[in-house]
Design a protein around this motif. Sequence first.
Motif, mmCIF file in Angstrom:
data_model
loop_
_atom_site.group_PDB
_atom_site.id
_atom_site.type_symbol
_atom_site.label_atom_id
_atom_site.label_comp_id
_atom_site.label_asym_id
_atom_site.label_seq_id
_atom_site.Cartn_x
_atom_site.Cartn_y
_atom_site.Cartn_z
ATOM 1 N N LEU A 41 0.798 -1.220 0.000
ATOM 2 C CA LEU A 41 0.000 0.000 0.000
ATOM 3 C C LEU A 41 0.835 1.276 0.000
ATOM 4 C CD1 LEU A 41 -2.690 -1.062 2.651
ATOM 5 C CD2 LEU A 41 -2.901 -1.127 0.160
ATOM 6 N N THR A 42 2.137 1.127 -0.071
ATOM 7 C CA THR A 42 3.018 2.293 -0.003
ATOM 8 C C THR A 42 3.912 2.331 -1.235
ATOM 9 O OG1 THR A 42 3.092 1.987 2.398
ATOM 10 C CG2 THR A 42 4.652 3.550 1.450
ATOM 11 N N PRO A 43 3.808 3.376 -2.059
ATOM 12 C CA PRO A 43 4.639 3.458 -3.262
ATOM 13 C C PRO A 43 6.063 3.880 -2.920
ATOM 14 C CG PRO A 43 3.231 5.389 -3.125
ATOM 15 C CD PRO A 43 2.845 4.501 -1.973
ATOM 16 N N ALA A 44 6.805 2.935 -2.388
ATOM 17 C CA ALA A 44 8.181 3.221 -1.977
ATOM 18 C C ALA A 44 9.034 1.982 -2.149
ATOM 19 C CB ALA A 44 8.216 3.694 -0.524
ATOM 20 N N ARG A 45 10.234 2.195 -2.706
ATOM 21 C CA ARG A 45 11.278 1.189 -2.810
ATOM 22 C C ARG A 45 12.574 1.847 -2.363
ATOM 23 N NH1 ARG A 45 10.064 0.550 -9.100
ATOM 24 N NH2 ARG A 45 12.082 1.609 -9.081
ATOM 25 N N PRO A 46 13.611 1.084 -2.106
ATOM 26 C CA PRO A 46 14.869 1.724 -1.702
ATOM 27 C C PRO A 46 15.389 2.729 -2.726
ATOM 28 C CG PRO A 46 14.942 -0.613 -1.211
ATOM 29 C CD PRO A 46 13.680 -0.391 -1.995
ATOM 30 N N ASP A 47 15.130 2.475 -4.023
ATOM 31 C CA ASP A 47 15.664 3.360 -5.057
ATOM 32 C C ASP A 47 14.697 4.447 -5.497
ATOM 33 O OD1 ASP A 47 14.025 1.350 -6.196
ATOM 34 O OD2 ASP A 47 14.819 1.821 -8.180
ATOM 35 N N LEU A 48 13.395 4.319 -5.164
ATOM 36 C CA LEU A 48 12.415 5.278 -5.666
ATOM 37 C C LEU A 48 11.174 5.265 -4.781
ATOM 38 C CD1 LEU A 48 11.565 7.223 -7.996
ATOM 39 C CD2 LEU A 48 10.552 5.234 -9.123
ATOM 40 N N ALA A 92 15.654 8.339 -4.802
ATOM 41 C CA ALA A 92 15.023 9.357 -5.646
ATOM 42 C C ALA A 92 13.522 9.361 -5.375
ATOM 43 C CB ALA A 92 15.296 9.080 -7.118
ATOM 44 N N TYR A 93 12.882 10.460 -5.808
ATOM 45 C CA TYR A 93 11.444 10.619 -5.603
ATOM 46 C C TYR A 93 10.816 11.072 -6.921
ATOM 47 C CZ TYR A 93 12.827 10.442 -0.719
ATOM 48 O OH TYR A 93 13.359 10.041 0.489
#
Length: 282
Positions: A7-14, A27-28
């Motif tokens: 449910l969270t649009p997050a990865r270590p790279d983006l 990065a974002y």
Amino acid sequence: MTYDTRLTPARPDLAAEHLRETIQADAYAPGRRMQVVRSFVDVKRAPADSAPTDTQALFGETLIVYEQKNGFCWGQLDRDRYVGYIDETALAEKSFKPNHRVRTRHTMVYPEPSIKAPPVEALPFGAEVNVVSASKDFSEIQGGGHIFSRHLAPTTRPLSDFVGLAEMFLHTPYLWGGKTDMGIDCSGLAQLALNAIGVPAPRDTDMMEAALGRPADIDDRMRGLRRGDLVFWRGHVAIMRDEHTIIHATAHSMTVMIEPLQTARDRIRSNNFSEITAVRRV
């Protein structure tokens, strides 16, 4: 910080730009809204055709895309907030605002208002379209195509009896992550039926158990159950049809089936030692 990757649009790279102050990433991205333009499409756990399918997105659904790379878009669905990877060819820049949804298991899209014309597309239950004109028999949708009018319902007018809607899918094949009559899983069945009556439902069983309704007033012998109660096990959900029987999509028969609750309860207990974890009344 820990977070639910579903449910969270997050990865270590983006990560999504709105998470900049709360989640660390290399990065974002601000993201852009896109729309599903295929009958339905798999939402994958990774950017590969061979990756597991966690859910499906239906025609007309929108999402925020944060990355488009190597044939896949990574983003978050607007309807249930699920995050995953989608084939980029199934998406387009958002072009229409839905005002009707499909109310039957499936419906055909014809190039002209005639049942004799070869269909150009088939849309599943819950798919959303924009009707630009309508007659008694056919509705013309934005982008071209005609749908039998009685197969559609206004998005502003929820359907009723979500148990009856779930029963439309009886004998549908079981498919992990599925949300159509081509294949469906237990939480997909419950989510589709609840959404159709105007009840926003999360995608996975643990989310449903935590968020939907209230605890049902039943005793240790499961007396007091009602039509529409949701019965949860670890990783599974069933819908009560009456005080004794359930409908659910199950890997036991690899179909959507109806059976006595006690039969399913005994089998699930013996197979994986899971007891009923909750009964929620929506």
